[in-house]
Motif scaffolding. Structure first.
Motif, PDB file in Angstrom:
ATOM      1  N   CYS A  63      24.821  26.075 -14.574  1.00  0.00           N
ATOM      2  CA  CYS A  63      23.709  26.297 -15.502  1.00  0.00           C
ATOM      3  C   CYS A  63      23.393  27.783 -15.514  1.00  0.00           C
ATOM      4  O   CYS A  63      23.502  28.448 -14.482  1.00  0.00           O
ATOM      5  N   CYS A 146      13.136  22.800 -13.677  1.00  0.00           N
ATOM      6  CA  CYS A 146      12.771  21.712 -12.767  1.00  0.00           C
ATOM      7  C   CYS A 146      11.674  22.150 -11.794  1.00  0.00           C
ATOM      8  O   CYS A 146      10.832  21.339 -11.391  1.00  0.00           O
ATOM      9  N   CYS A 188      15.352  18.609 -17.020  1.00  0.00           N
ATOM     10  CA  CYS A 188      16.749  18.203 -17.217  1.00  0.00           C
ATOM     11  C   CYS A 188      17.078  16.954 -16.414  1.00  0.00           C
ATOM     12  O   CYS A 188      17.890  16.978 -15.470  1.00  0.00           O
ATOM     13  N   CYS A 275      16.867  19.086 -10.912  1.00  0.00           N
ATOM     14  CA  CYS A 275      17.530  18.581 -12.116  1.00  0.00           C
ATOM     15  C   CYS A 275      18.897  17.992 -11.776  1.00  0.00           C
ATOM     16  O   CYS A 275      19.325  18.010 -10.623  1.00  0.00           O
ATOM     17  N   ARG A 279      22.335  21.947  -7.293  1.00  0.00           N
ATOM     18  CA  ARG A 279      23.320  22.809  -6.629  1.00  0.00           C
ATOM     19  C   ARG A 279      22.900  23.069  -5.189  1.00  0.00           C
ATOM     20  O   ARG A 279      21.935  23.799  -4.951  1.00  0.00           O
ATOM     21  N   LYS A 418      15.228  22.814 -25.004  1.00  0.00           N
ATOM     22  CA  LYS A 418      15.316  21.508 -24.333  1.00  0.00           C
ATOM     23  C   LYS A 418      13.927  21.046 -23.919  1.00  0.00           C
ATOM     24  O   LYS A 418      13.024  21.855 -23.717  1.00  0.00           O
ATOM     25  N   GLY A 442      21.216  22.618 -19.105  1.00  0.00           N
ATOM     26  CA  GLY A 442      22.145  22.858 -17.996  1.00  0.00           C
ATOM     27  C   GLY A 442      23.588  22.986 -18.424  1.00  0.00           C
ATOM     28  O   GLY A 442      24.431  23.406 -17.618  1.00  0.00           O
TER      29      GLY A 442
HETATM   30  S1  SF4 Z   1      19.823  22.150 -15.528  1.00  0.00           S
HETATM   31 FE1  SF4 Z   1      19.454  24.368 -15.609  1.00  0.00          FE
HETATM   32  S2  SF4 Z   1      17.969  24.611 -17.280  1.00  0.00           S
HETATM   33 FE2  SF4 Z   1      17.897  22.484 -16.626  1.00  0.00          FE
HETATM   34  S3  SF4 Z   1      16.233  22.411 -15.110  1.00  0.00           S
HETATM   35 FE3  SF4 Z   1      18.200  22.665 -14.048  1.00  0.00          FE
HETATM   36  S4  SF4 Z   1      18.337  24.844 -13.719  1.00  0.00           S
HETATM   37 FE4  SF4 Z   1      16.828  24.547 -15.350  1.00  0.00          FE
END
Ligand code: SF4
Length: 507
Positions: A63, A146, A188, A275, A279, A418, A442
Motif C-alpha cells: 500500500c 486504519c 480498508c 486493515c 504488514r 475510498k 491499499g
Molecule cells: S490498506 Fe493502505 S490505505 Fe487502506 S487503511 Fe491500510 S494502510 Fe491505509
C-alpha cells in the motif's frame, strides 16, 4: 557494535512493506473464496489479491501508505540500545530513499514533511531487555486510514444500536462490535483488531496495538479471552460491512484481546484496527554479528504461493469506460453500483491540496476533472522525471469539510477515493452533476500500473504525498458508490449493518 544490524533491519523493513505474512495471506485467500463471484466484494478482493501478488513479485509497497513504522526490539542485557536506535533510524531513512517507504513524517505544527520518515516520535521504537543471547526485532506498518478508525471506550456507556455496555466481558464484546461497525470501509476492511481491556488510556492503546503482533490463527492462553475472541469471530461477520464497506460476508479477519489491570474508577476498552494490508514481520538476529538467524511469521524456505491462480481482475463486459475530462451528461448517467474504467487525465489531491484550494485558485484547470484522493510513493529518476511506485486511494472522509466547495468552485466531475464521503459532498454531487468513485483501498501496486505516465506535478513544496500529481491513466477501475441522484452505497451499508448490530446486541 553489531556489524550486520543495519542491513538486517533494512531487509526487515523492505520485506515487511512488500510481502504480507502467511497468516494474513491465508485469511485473505479464505475471504476471497467466501465472497460469491461477480459481487462488488469479490471484485474488490480480486484486485486486492492481484495487488498482493504484484507487490511481492516487484518488491513494491503493498500500500502507498507505508504507515507509522513501529519496532518492538528485545535485546540481551548490556546491548547498546542508543546505537541500535540510531541504526534503525538510518535504515528507515534508507528504505525511504529507495522508495520502499513513503515519506510519512510530518511536523504537526508546520505541516512540513521531513522527507525521510524521521522526526520527533517517528519511527516508534520500543526496547525491552531479555535473558536470551539474541536480538528479536519485530515491525508493524500501520497506515493512517486504519489508525484513524481506532476507538477507545470508557465503560459503562451507551452505544448506538447496542444499548448499554457495562463493565463486563459482555460490555467489551459490544465495544468491539461497535468499533468494527463504525470503521465501515474507512480502514480498508476486512481488518483485524487488537484489543486491550483495562490499563489507562495510554497503556491500553499500546497493549491493543501489541496484540497485532500475534498471528491471526493463534489461541489466547487466557481461556476467558480465548472464548471472547472466538465469540466475536463467530458473529462479527454477520454485520455485512464487507470488503471496503461494499457489503459482503467478511468484515473482520482477526480479533486478539489482552487485559491489563486498571484503576477502580476506570474501565477502558481500547481497539487498534488494522486493515487487510496487515504488514507485520520479524527477525531474530545473532547478538554478535546482527545477521539474520531466522525470520518470524514467515518461512523463507517455503515458496510464496500466489493469491490468484489466474489473470486477476477480469472484465465482465458491464464496465463503463469514462474518458477524462468528463462531461456533466456522462456523469449524471452513472448510478451507484456501476463499475467504471477511467482513462485520460487525473489529478491527485489530498489534505494539503484541499486546504490550498479553499484559499487559492488551483494550479491547473479542474473543470471536468477527476480528482484522486491519493498520496503516492513518487521517486525521482536519475533523468529528473518521476516514477509513481505505489498509488492507492486514501480515506476520503477527511476531505468532507471541503469537498462540496471544491466541486462547486472548480467544476470537478469525479472524486476518487475510498471509504465514502458524507452528506455535504452528496448534496454537491447532486447539485453540480458529479460522482464519488470508490477505488480499492491499499491496491497501490495495481493502481500504479494503471498510470501510463506522470505529466507533471504542482505544489511539490507540500511534500511528495501531498503534492498535486498530473497523471495520465488507462482503464483505472473504480465503483460508483455515491451518484448524482442522491444515492450513497455507504449510507445504505451503514444503515443495514446498524440493524444487524441491533440483532447482535441480543445474542
Ligand atoms: S490498506 Fe493502505 S490505505 Fe487502506 S487503511 Fe491500510 S494502510 Fe491505509
Amino acid at each position: 557494535m553489531v556489524p550486520s544490524f543495519f542491513d538486517s533491519v533494512l531487509e526487515l523493513i523492505i520485506r515487511t512493506t512488500t510481502d504480507l505474512p502467511p497468516d494474513v495471506r491465508a485469511a485473505m485467500a479464505a475471504t476471497l473464496a467466501s465472497e460469491p463471484e461477480g459481487t462488488r466484494a469479490s471484485q474488490a478482493l480480486t484486485i486486492i489479491a492481484q495487488n498482493i501478488d504484484l507487490a511481492a513479485a516487484a518488491e513494491g509497497a503493498i500500500c502507498q501508505d507505508t504507515g507509522m513504522p513501529t519496532f518492538e526490539v528485545k535485546v540481551p542485557v548490556g546491548a547498546n540500545q542508543i546505537w541500535m536506535r540510531q541504526q534503525i533510524r538510518e535504515a528507515v531513512a534508507e528504505a525511504t530513499r529507495r522508495g520502499k517507504l513513503r515519506p510519512n513524517s510530518v511536523d504537526s505544527i508546520t505541516g512540513k514533511n521531513s522527507g525521510d520518515n524521521l522526526g520527533p516520535g517517528t519511527p516508534i521504537i520500543h526496547f525491552e531487555q531479555w535473558e536470551k543471547d539474541e536480538i528479536d526485532v519485530r515491525l508493524i506498518l500501520k497506515g493512517g486510514g486504519c489508525e484513524n478508525t481506532n476507538a477507545q471506550y470508557a465503560l459503562p456507556m451507551e452505544l448506538p444500536h447496542l444499548g448499554r455496555a457495562d463493565r463486563s466481558l459482555e460490555g467489551v464484546r459490544k465495544c468491539i462490535l461497535h468499533a468494527v461497525w463504525q470503521a465501515q470501509g474507512k480502514g480498508c476492511s476486512p481488518g483485524a483488531v487488537g484489543v486491550c481491556i483495562g490499563g489507562d488510556r495510554t497503556s491500553g492503546y499500546l497493549r491493543a496495538k501489541e496484540q497485532l503482533f500475534r498471528t491471526l490463527d493463534d489461541v489466547n492462553p487466557d481461556e476467558r479471552l480465548a472464548e471472547l475472541e472466538a465469540s466475536i469471530m463467530a458473529t462479527v461477520n454477520t454485520l455485512g460491512v464487507g470488503p471496503m464497506g461494499f457489503g459482503g460476508r467478511v468484515s473482520l479477519i482477526g480479533c486478539k484481546i489482552a487485559a491489563l489491570n486498571r484503576l477502580p474508577a476506570s474501565f477502558f476498552v481500547s481497539v487498534a484496527y488494522d486493515c487487510w494490508a496487515f504488514r507485520r514481520l520479524g527477525v531474530v538476529l545473532n547478538a554478535s554479528t546482527g545477521a539474520i538467524e531466522r525470520w518470524l511469521y514467515r518461512d523463507p524456505s517455503h515458496p510464496v504461493i500466489p493469491m490468484l491462480d489466474q489473470a486477476g481482475f477480469r472484465r465482465s463486459g458491464r464496465e463503463i469506460a469514462l474518458q477524462a475530462p468528463l462531461g456533466e451528461a456522462d456523469v449524471r448517467a452513472l448510478e451507484v453500483g456501476d463499475l467504471v474504467l477511467i482513462s485520460g487525465r487525473m489529478f491527485t489531491g489530498r489534505d494539503a491540496v484541499h486546504s490550498y484550494l479553499m484559499k487559492q485558485d488551483p494550479p491547473v484547470d479542474l473543470n471536468g476533472s477527476v480528482l484522486y484522493h491519493c498520496g503516492p510513493v513518487a521517486v525521482k529518476q536519475e533523468a529528473g522525471d518521476w516514477r509513481i511506485n505505489a498509488a492507492g486511494p486514501t480515506t476520503s472522509i477527511r476531505e468532507e469539510p471541503y469537498q462540496g466547495e471544491v466541486i462547486r468552485r472548480y467544476g470537478v466531475r469525479a472524486v476518487v477515493g475510498k471509504g465514502g464521503m458524507g452528506p455535504k459532498t452528496l448534496a454537491a454531487l447532486r447539485e453540480h452533476g458529479a460522482v464519488y468513485l470508490n477505488a480499492i483501498g491499499g491496491a497501490a501496486q495495481f493502481y500504479a500500473r494503471c498510470i501510463e505516465r506522470v505529466d507533471g506535478v504542482s505544489l511539490l513544496e507540500l511534500g511528495t504525498p501531498e503534492a498535486m500529481w498530473h497523471l495520465t491513466v488507462r482503464d483505472f477501475p473504480a465503483i460508483v458508490t455515491m451518484d448524482a441522484h442522491g444515492n450513497s452505497l455507504h449510507t445504505d451499508v451503514e444503515e443495514q449493518s446498524g440493524r444487524q448490530l441491533e440483532a447482535l446486541a441480543a445474542v
